[in-house]
Design a protein around this motif. Structure first.
Motif, PDB file in Angstrom:
ATOM      1  N   LEU A  10       0.932  -1.076   0.040  1.00 22.20           N
ATOM      2  CA  LEU A  10      -0.051  -0.050   0.036  1.00 22.20           C
ATOM      3  C   LEU A  10       0.948   1.091   0.006  1.00 22.20           C
ATOM      4  CD1 LEU A  10      -2.692  -1.128   2.825  1.00 22.20           C
ATOM      5  CD2 LEU A  10      -3.067  -0.871   0.418  1.00 22.20           C
ATOM      6  N   GLN A  11       0.855   1.876  -1.203  1.00 23.33           N
ATOM      7  CA  GLN A  11       1.663   3.172  -1.250  1.00 23.33           C
ATOM      8  C   GLN A  11       2.878   2.756  -1.116  1.00 23.33           C
ATOM      9  OE1 GLN A  11       1.295   6.964   0.607  1.00 23.33           O
ATOM     10  NE2 GLN A  11      -1.075   6.946   0.425  1.00 23.33           N
ATOM     11  N   GLY A  12       3.247   1.429  -1.494  1.00 21.38           N
ATOM     12  CA  GLY A  12       5.054   1.120  -1.560  1.00 21.38           C
ATOM     13  C   GLY A  12       5.328   0.395  -0.416  1.00 21.38           C
ATOM     14  N   ILE A  13       4.425   0.305   0.745  1.00 26.76           N
ATOM     15  CA  ILE A  13       4.614  -0.261   2.103  1.00 26.76           C
ATOM     16  C   ILE A  13       4.040  -1.522   2.145  1.00 26.76           C
ATOM     17  CG2 ILE A  13       4.736  -0.205   4.423  1.00 26.76           C
ATOM     18  CD1 ILE A  13       3.960   3.152   4.044  1.00 26.76           C
ATOM     19  N   PRO A  14       4.933  -2.664   2.333  1.00 22.33           N
ATOM     20  CA  PRO A  14       4.342  -4.032   2.315  1.00 22.33           C
ATOM     21  C   PRO A  14       3.500  -4.088   3.506  1.00 22.33           C
ATOM     22  CG  PRO A  14       6.862  -4.068   2.061  1.00 22.33           C
ATOM     23  CD  PRO A  14       6.489  -2.828   2.380  1.00 22.33           C
ATOM     24  N   VAL A  15       2.138  -4.895   2.935  1.00 19.97           N
ATOM     25  CA  VAL A  15       1.246  -5.075   4.027  1.00 19.97           C
ATOM     26  C   VAL A  15       1.738  -5.661   5.338  1.00 19.97           C
ATOM     27  CG1 VAL A  15      -0.910  -6.121   4.560  1.00 19.97           C
ATOM     28  CG2 VAL A  15      -0.777  -4.967   2.471  1.00 19.97           C
ATOM     29  N   THR A  16       2.663  -6.524   5.293  1.00 20.49           N
ATOM     30  CA  THR A  16       3.180  -7.488   6.550  1.00 20.49           C
ATOM     31  C   THR A  16       3.828  -6.292   7.205  1.00 20.49           C
ATOM     32  OG1 THR A  16       4.950  -8.217   4.849  1.00 20.49           O
ATOM     33  CG2 THR A  16       3.014  -9.790   5.198  1.00 20.49           C
ATOM     34  N   ASP A  17       4.560  -5.444   6.546  1.00 22.16           N
ATOM     35  CA  ASP A  17       5.471  -4.638   7.567  1.00 22.16           C
ATOM     36  C   ASP A  17       4.387  -3.546   8.292  1.00 22.16           C
ATOM     37  OD1 ASP A  17       7.588  -5.539   6.167  1.00 22.16           O
ATOM     38  OD2 ASP A  17       8.229  -3.765   5.343  1.00 22.16           O
ATOM     39  N   LEU A  18       3.222  -3.278   7.896  1.00 24.46           N
ATOM     40  CA  LEU A  18       2.383  -2.552   8.473  1.00 24.46           C
ATOM     41  C   LEU A  18       1.777  -3.262   9.820  1.00 24.46           C
ATOM     42  CD1 LEU A  18       0.409  -0.795   5.511  1.00 24.46           C
ATOM     43  CD2 LEU A  18       1.716   0.513   7.046  1.00 24.46           C
ATOM     44  N   CYS A  19       1.577  -4.590   9.464  1.00 19.69           N
ATOM     45  CA  CYS A  19       1.117  -5.247  10.619  1.00 19.69           C
ATOM     46  C   CYS A  19       2.034  -5.507  11.661  1.00 19.69           C
ATOM     47  CB  CYS A  19       0.762  -6.658   9.956  1.00 19.69           C
ATOM     48  SG  CYS A  19      -0.656  -6.768   8.995  1.00 19.69           S
ATOM     49  N   LYS A  20       3.522  -5.487  11.315  1.00 13.07           N
ATOM     50  CA  LYS A  20       4.583  -5.737  12.317  1.00 13.07           C
ATOM     51  C   LYS A  20       4.645  -4.668  13.054  1.00 13.07           C
ATOM     52  CE  LYS A  20       7.366  -9.278   9.387  1.00 13.07           C
ATOM     53  NZ  LYS A  20       8.381  -9.004   8.587  1.00 13.07           N
ATOM     54  N   GLN A  21       4.378  -3.481  12.394  1.00  9.53           N
ATOM     55  CA  GLN A  21       4.542  -2.092  13.307  1.00  9.53           C
ATOM     56  C   GLN A  21       3.464  -1.908  13.967  1.00  9.53           C
ATOM     57  OE1 GLN A  21       5.406   1.104  10.462  1.00  9.53           O
ATOM     58  NE2 GLN A  21       5.416   2.635  12.105  1.00  9.53           N
ATOM     59  N   PHE A  22       2.096  -2.074  13.815  1.00  6.85           N
ATOM     60  CA  PHE A  22       0.829  -1.669  14.434  1.00  6.85           C
ATOM     61  C   PHE A  22       0.161  -2.773  14.801  1.00  6.85           C
ATOM     62  CE2 PHE A  22       1.668   1.706  11.053  1.00  6.85           C
ATOM     63  CZ  PHE A  22       1.921   2.667  11.989  1.00  6.85           C
ATOM     64  N   GLY A  23       0.360  -3.769  14.535  1.00  7.72           N
ATOM     65  CA  GLY A  23      -0.537  -4.966  14.980  1.00  7.72           C
ATOM     66  C   GLY A  23      -1.686  -5.380  14.176  1.00  7.72           C
ATOM     67  N   THR A  24      -2.476  -6.393  14.223  1.00  6.04           N
ATOM     68  CA  THR A  24      -3.555  -6.880  13.792  1.00  6.04           C
ATOM     69  C   THR A  24      -4.441  -7.189  14.838  1.00  6.04           C
ATOM     70  OG1 THR A  24      -2.942  -9.244  13.647  1.00  6.04           O
ATOM     71  CG2 THR A  24      -2.547  -7.979  11.883  1.00  6.04           C
ATOM     72  N   PRO A  25      -5.963  -7.084  14.430  1.00 12.32           N
ATOM     73  CA  PRO A  25      -6.423  -6.525  13.316  1.00 12.32           C
ATOM     74  C   PRO A  25      -6.172  -4.975  13.114  1.00 12.32           C
ATOM     75  CG  PRO A  25      -8.395  -6.931  14.854  1.00 12.32           C
ATOM     76  CD  PRO A  25      -7.032  -7.275  15.535  1.00 12.32           C
ATOM     77  N   LEU A  26      -5.933  -4.414  12.010  1.00  7.49           N
ATOM     78  CA  LEU A  26      -5.735  -3.139  11.423  1.00  7.49           C
ATOM     79  C   LEU A  26      -6.328  -2.531  10.366  1.00  7.49           C
ATOM     80  CD1 LEU A  26      -3.651  -0.747  12.238  1.00  7.49           C
ATOM     81  CD2 LEU A  26      -2.348  -1.919  10.487  1.00  7.49           C
ATOM     82  N   TYR A  27      -7.168  -1.273  10.740  1.00  4.42           N
ATOM     83  CA  TYR A  27      -7.805  -0.728   9.692  1.00  4.42           C
ATOM     84  C   TYR A  27      -6.442   0.180   9.072  1.00  4.42           C
ATOM     85  CZ  TYR A  27     -12.766  -1.781   9.423  1.00  4.42           C
ATOM     86  OH  TYR A  27     -13.851  -2.402   9.732  1.00  4.42           O
ATOM     87  N   VAL A  28      -6.393   0.170   7.650  1.00  5.41           N
ATOM     88  CA  VAL A  28      -5.414   1.083   6.983  1.00  5.41           C
ATOM     89  C   VAL A  28      -6.314   1.966   5.718  1.00  5.41           C
ATOM     90  CG1 VAL A  28      -3.519   1.200   5.659  1.00  5.41           C
ATOM     91  CG2 VAL A  28      -3.606  -0.576   7.419  1.00  5.41           C
ATOM     92  N   TYR A  29      -5.912   3.264   5.596  1.00 11.52           N
ATOM     93  CA  TYR A  29      -6.604   4.052   4.774  1.00 11.52           C
ATOM     94  C   TYR A  29      -5.584   4.593   3.859  1.00 11.52           C
ATOM     95  CZ  TYR A  29     -10.288   3.508   8.420  1.00 11.52           C
ATOM     96  OH  TYR A  29     -10.931   2.936   9.468  1.00 11.52           O
ATOM     97  N   ASP A  30      -6.029   4.666   2.649  1.00 14.51           N
ATOM     98  CA  ASP A  30      -4.803   5.290   1.564  1.00 14.51           C
ATOM     99  C   ASP A  30      -5.366   6.767   1.116  1.00 14.51           C
ATOM    100  OD1 ASP A  30      -3.359   5.851  -0.782  1.00 14.51           O
ATOM    101  OD2 ASP A  30      -3.428   3.951  -1.531  1.00 14.51           O
ATOM    102  N   ALA A  31      -4.822   7.699   1.818  1.00 18.93           N
ATOM    103  CA  ALA A  31      -5.126   8.890   1.441  1.00 18.93           C
ATOM    104  C   ALA A  31      -5.117   9.586  -0.166  1.00 18.93           C
ATOM    105  CB  ALA A  31      -4.271  10.080   2.140  1.00 18.93           C
TER     106      ALA A  31
END
Length: 425
Positions: A10-31
């Motif tokens: 998402l915007q060049g950021i691997p989804v799995t990296d977002l989960c490692k940083q913020f945990g799951t479940p997680l809502y992500v929004y693309d501005a």
């Protein structure tokens, strides 16, 4: 969401990296997707004096509202609390349309005090409004055009059995009330519901509003609501905005010539602006095989995304942890103690316990309809802006669930009960 170097990003950021940083479940929004949708609407209707009023019931995080403000979008609020959210996000009162239903008159008075644009959808409230304000405060009138616009029956709001709006069959009564109290009507409104599949159905409602508008000489705007459909899966039918805009322009020009001036045209997109920008990231807790079905049980449920169970809504699901494995058939379910299904019989790259699944089109009516059912906390929200993730809501904890609960004074209650019993004897 793009597949880059065999990773969903998402915007060049691997989804799995977002989960490692913020945990799951997680809502992500693309501005950037929200900005794209806003610009698409603005360009489609650029030859008309159009105002976009974002329906914040779809997604009301303060960061999202502030983004809409930066993009030149106003707000459509359906409760006084949504009005207050908009004001806190920095909107001016005149940028907010207040369209409640089934509320007491006190809430209307509160909206007038805030100075927002008031939209009234029943004659009883209109009479109280006229009695209280006369011609001092203008208002908009929400009409029910008796039109079925398509989509699930629970989100269709313009038909004859709908609770919304004043029936077009009550125009004579409506005019009597307006004349009796000298009410200043500065806008007319309709909203037929989500999932407009046929431009002709929308235009049918527009023609009805244009015809009725001729009876109101002092209008500043006509509000056509929204209901523009987005794609939920490959090949899905969507609202053709360009065709609709071209045809509406022709109707508008003819109306303006006869009316003697150009009034603003308002739209209230909610899902159209944020649905495709949202993703719910979840972890596969278990893979469970039964005689009939292979289930993937994830660490989320209808408490976080109720649309599939409430509206039979389809949300595409992908396995972000395994982008090349053999595809198998799974039913993806949640961890709630109910029938709690995100997707039936989905073809996914082989799912292993611990994999990250992404539920698409989760930006609208996901978090805002979420709950703490089964005492489950709600997830964090992250906004991706110019290639960087920003935490815009913390994940809830047990303390958040207990915050407004008060201890029961059992001993005091027992003493009071005993005293009552003695007195009765």
């Amino acid at each position: 969401m793009e597949l880059i170097n065999r990773q969903y990003c998402l915007q060049g950021i691997p989804v799995t990296d977002l989960c490692k940083q913020f945990g799951t479940p997680l809502y992500v929004y693309d501005a950037s997707k929200i900005e794209q949708q806003v610009k698409h609407m603005q360009q489609a209707f650029e030859q008309m004096p159009v105002q976009i009023k974002y329906a914040l019931k779809a997604l009301n995080n303060q960061a999202i509202l502030q983004l809409m403000k930066r993009l030149g979008v106003g707000l459509d609020a359906v409760s006084i609390q949504e009005v207050e959210l908009g004001l806190k996000a920095g909107f001016e009162p005149h940028e907010i349309l207040f369209t409640p239903n089934s509320v007491g008159f006190e809430e209307i008075k509160q909206a007038v005090d805030y100075g927002v644009v008031v939209n009234i959808d029943n004659i009883s409230i209109l009479e109280q409004f006229g009695h209280t304000y006369g011609s001092d405060v203008p208002c908009c009138i929400r009409l029910n055009p008796h039109i079925m616009a398509g989509g699930h029956h629970k989100i269709s709001t313009g038909h004859i059995d709908s609770k919304f709006g004043i029936s077009i069959l009550q125009m004579r009564h409506l005019q009597r009330v307006i004349q009796t109290y000298a009410i200043r009507v500065n806008g007319l409104h309709m909203h037929t519901g989500s999932d407009i599949l046929d431009a002709e159905v929308f235009l049918q409602g527009a023609r009805i509003l244009f015809d009725i508008a001729r009876e109101f000489p002092a209008l500043d705007f006509i509000d056509f609501g929204s209901g523009f459909k987005v794609a939920y899966k490959e090949g899905d039918v969507v609202t053709d905005l360009e065709t609709l805009a071209q045809r509406l322009k022709a109707e508008y020009r003819a109306f303006s010539k006869e009316y003697g001036k150009e009034v603003e045209i308002w739209f209230e997109p909610g899902k159209y602006l944020v649905s495709e920008a949202g993703y719910l990231l979840v972890k596969a807790n278990v893979v469970k095989t039964t005689p009939a079905t292979v289930f993937v049980g994830v660490n989320s449920g209808l408490n976080h995304l109720i649309r599939p169970m409430m509206y039979d809504a389809y949300h595409e699901i992908v396995n972000a942890s395994n982008t090349e494995g053999a595809k198998r058939i799974y039913t993806v379910v949640g961890y709630i103690c109910e029938t709690d299904t995100f997707g039936w019989d989905r073809q996914l790259h082989e799912v292993r316990e611990g994999d990250i699944l992404v539920i698409l089109n989760a930006g609208a009516y996901g978090f805002t309809m979420s709950s703490n059912y089964n005492a489950r906390p709600r997830p964090a929200e992250v906004l991706l802006y110019k290639g960087k993730p920003y935490l815009i809501r913390k994940a809830e904890s047990l303390d958040d669930l207990l915050r407004n609960q008060l201890p029961m004074p059992w001993e005091e209650a027992d003493r009071a009960a005993k005293q009552t019993t003695v007195k009765e004897k």
